[in-house]
Design a protein around this motif. Structure first.
Motif, PDB file in Angstrom:
ATOM      1  N   SER A   1       0.840  -1.194   0.000  1.00 37.08           N
ATOM      2  CA  SER A   1       0.000   0.000   0.000  1.00 37.08           C
ATOM      3  C   SER A   1       0.876   1.245   0.000  1.00 37.08           C
ATOM      4  CB  SER A   1      -0.904  -0.006   1.238  1.00 37.08           C
ATOM      5  OG  SER A   1      -1.700   1.148   1.293  1.00 37.08           O
ATOM      6  N   VAL A   2       0.462   2.251  -0.761  1.00 39.49           N
ATOM      7  CA  VAL A   2       1.193   3.507  -0.856  1.00 39.49           C
ATOM      8  C   VAL A   2       0.377   4.604  -0.181  1.00 39.49           C
ATOM      9  CG1 VAL A   2       2.175   5.248  -2.406  1.00 39.49           C
ATOM     10  CG2 VAL A   2       2.302   2.813  -3.010  1.00 39.49           C
ATOM     11  N   ARG A   3       0.973   5.315   0.748  1.00 43.28           N
ATOM     12  CA  ARG A   3       0.284   6.426   1.400  1.00 43.28           C
ATOM     13  C   ARG A   3       0.287   7.618   0.448  1.00 43.28           C
ATOM     14  NH1 ARG A   3       1.754   8.717   7.465  1.00 43.28           N
ATOM     15  NH2 ARG A   3      -0.138   9.984   7.769  1.00 43.28           N
ATOM     16  N   TYR A   4      -0.895   8.073   0.099  1.00 43.34           N
ATOM     17  CA  TYR A   4      -1.037   9.137  -0.895  1.00 43.34           C
ATOM     18  C   TYR A   4      -1.122  10.515  -0.240  1.00 43.34           C
ATOM     19  CZ  TYR A   4      -3.132  11.873  -4.714  1.00 43.34           C
ATOM     20  OH  TYR A   4      -3.414  12.836  -5.660  1.00 43.34           O
ATOM     21  N   GLU A   5      -2.102  10.718   0.645  1.00 40.13           N
ATOM     22  CA  GLU A   5      -2.261  12.025   1.259  1.00 40.13           C
ATOM     23  C   GLU A   5      -3.132  11.928   2.507  1.00 40.13           C
ATOM     24  OE1 GLU A   5      -4.183  14.506  -1.642  1.00 40.13           O
ATOM     25  OE2 GLU A   5      -6.118  13.515  -1.430  1.00 40.13           O
ATOM     26  N   ASP A   6      -3.033  12.956   3.351  1.00 39.25           N
ATOM     27  CA  ASP A   6      -3.953  13.151   4.467  1.00 39.25           C
ATOM     28  C   ASP A   6      -4.751  14.419   4.191  1.00 39.25           C
ATOM     29  OD1 ASP A   6      -2.956  10.952   5.758  1.00 39.25           O
ATOM     30  OD2 ASP A   6      -1.817  12.073   7.262  1.00 39.25           O
ATOM     31  N   LEU A   7      -6.075  14.316   4.288  1.00 36.82           N
ATOM     32  CA  LEU A   7      -6.946  15.481   4.162  1.00 36.82           C
ATOM     33  C   LEU A   7      -7.522  15.777   5.540  1.00 36.82           C
ATOM     34  CD1 LEU A   7      -8.842  14.413   0.920  1.00 36.82           C
ATOM     35  CD2 LEU A   7      -7.172  16.262   1.091  1.00 36.82           C
ATOM     36  N   TRP A   8      -7.546  17.071   5.909  1.00 33.93           N
ATOM     37  CA  TRP A   8      -8.040  17.485   7.215  1.00 33.93           C
ATOM     38  C   TRP A   8      -9.314  18.310   7.036  1.00 33.93           C
ATOM     39  CZ3 TRP A   8      -5.938  15.975  11.844  1.00 33.93           C
ATOM     40  CH2 TRP A   8      -4.682  15.337  11.781  1.00 33.93           C
ATOM     41  N   TYR A   9     -10.309  18.001   7.864  1.00 26.38           N
ATOM     42  CA  TYR A   9     -11.606  18.662   7.764  1.00 26.38           C
ATOM     43  C   TYR A   9     -12.024  19.237   9.117  1.00 26.38           C
ATOM     44  CZ  TYR A   9     -12.159  16.384   3.241  1.00 26.38           C
ATOM     45  OH  TYR A   9     -11.984  15.979   1.943  1.00 26.38           O
ATOM     46  N   ARG A  10     -12.550  20.443   9.088  1.00 28.98           N
ATOM     47  CA  ARG A  10     -13.238  21.026  10.248  1.00 28.98           C
ATOM     48  C   ARG A  10     -14.718  20.959   9.937  1.00 28.98           C
ATOM     49  NH1 ARG A  10     -15.647  25.798  11.401  1.00 28.98           N
ATOM     50  NH2 ARG A  10     -15.029  26.584   9.369  1.00 28.98           N
ATOM     51  N   ARG A  11     -15.404  20.105  10.661  1.00 28.41           N
ATOM     52  CA  ARG A  11     -16.786  19.778  10.331  1.00 28.41           C
ATOM     53  C   ARG A  11     -16.816  19.274   8.877  1.00 28.41           C
ATOM     54  NH1 ARG A  11     -17.034  24.705  13.134  1.00 28.41           N
ATOM     55  NH2 ARG A  11     -17.785  24.445  15.272  1.00 28.41           N
ATOM     56  N   CYS A  12     -17.403  20.021   7.969  1.00 27.48           N
ATOM     57  CA  CYS A  12     -17.470  19.555   6.581  1.00 27.48           C
ATOM     58  C   CYS A  12     -16.546  20.341   5.645  1.00 27.48           C
ATOM     59  CB  CYS A  12     -18.910  19.651   6.075  1.00 27.48           C
ATOM     60  SG  CYS A  12     -20.061  18.567   6.944  1.00 27.48           S
ATOM     61  N   ASP A  13     -15.741  21.219   6.183  1.00 29.42           N
ATOM     62  CA  ASP A  13     -14.876  22.061   5.350  1.00 29.42           C
ATOM     63  C   ASP A  13     -13.446  21.546   5.370  1.00 29.42           C
ATOM     64  OD1 ASP A  13     -17.000  23.854   4.834  1.00 29.42           O
ATOM     65  OD2 ASP A  13     -16.631  24.876   6.735  1.00 29.42           O
TER      66      ASP A  13
ATOM     67  N   GLU B   1     -17.530  12.863   9.750  1.00 29.05           N
ATOM     68  CA  GLU B   1     -16.771  11.923   8.932  1.00 29.05           C
ATOM     69  C   GLU B   1     -17.471  11.618   7.617  1.00 29.05           C
ATOM     70  OE1 GLU B   1     -14.704   8.550  11.027  1.00 29.05           O
ATOM     71  OE2 GLU B   1     -15.820   9.351  12.736  1.00 29.05           O
ATOM     72  N   THR B   2     -18.792  11.497   7.643  1.00 30.14           N
ATOM     73  CA  THR B   2     -19.498  11.161   6.404  1.00 30.14           C
ATOM     74  C   THR B   2     -19.453  12.309   5.398  1.00 30.14           C
ATOM     75  OG1 THR B   2     -21.634  11.808   7.364  1.00 30.14           O
ATOM     76  CG2 THR B   2     -21.006   9.493   7.522  1.00 30.14           C
TER      77      THR B   2
END
Length: 203
Positions: free
Chosen positions: A75-87, A120-121
């Motif tokens: 498996s290759v780690r691509y990216e981490d995305l960070w969200y505040r609520r839905c943004d 999360e959804t």
């Protein structure tokens, strides 16, 4: 207009004349793909949680990819995305999207918690659209989005905020022309939904 909206607009213009879907039963749709791009969400407890903070709850969506359907392969780690609520508020890219051009992919959603939050959804819905664009730019087609059964309905609903809407009733052997199509399937099987893109996104 956001960069994401511009990219989706470009995708709409480039594919509206040629992309089509032949509606039919789920049994006629073969879930075949060459790569799996996995999104794993987690609500990070106590992160940026201080008096007066407006940066909570924070959700991290970890994105990785591997060849085939079995994560037992490398498996290759691509990216981490960070969200505040839905943004979306941040992205850390670890690797290029090193998929072979022209091959099909599935996007698989996982939740680290057995009871994922609403934050999360909606993060999943946004991340799916971003990966759809990344795949398009890399000349790959998303053949399926695989979602845990417990959050299938919630993620499908959140995709409305990305301007994806359920396809109309099935008409046997009747082709339907659309610019961008998402095929959603639950894991374990039992739920499915075809979503059509209807315009620019909100985020």
């Amino acid at each position: 207009m956001s960069k994401q909206a511009l990219l989706i607009g470009s995708l709409f213009l480039l594919t509206v004349a040629s992309c089509w879907l032949l509606r039919g039963s789920a049994q006629t749709f073969e879930r075949t793909y060459d790569w799996t791009v996995e999104i794993e969400t987690e609500e990070v407890k106590n992160f940026l949680d201080y008096p007066g903070s407006n940066m909570k709850p924070m959700v991290r969506a970890r994105v990785s990819y591997y060849e085939g359907a079995d994560k037992g392969t490398q498996s290759v780690r691509y990216e981490d995305l960070w969200y505040r609520r839905c943004d979306v508020v941040g992205c850390r890219r670890y690797h290029t999207l090193g998929l072979r051009k022209g091959e099909q992919i599935a996007i698989r959603v996982r939740h680290k918690s057995s009871q994922p939050s609403a934050a999360e959804t909606c993060a999943v819905a946004n991340a799916v659209v971003r990966l759809l664009l990344d795949s398009y730019l890399n000349h790959n087609m998303v053949s399926a989005v695989l979602i845990p059964a417990d959050t299938f309905s919630s993620v499908a609903q959140e995709l409305h905020h990305q301007n994806f809407f359920p396809a109309g009733p099935d008409t046997p052997d009747q082709p339907v022309y659309a610019s961008i199509i998402l095929h959603l399937f639950s894991e374990p099987p039992g739920q499915e939904q075809v979503m059509h893109y209807a315009g620019t996104t909100e985020h």
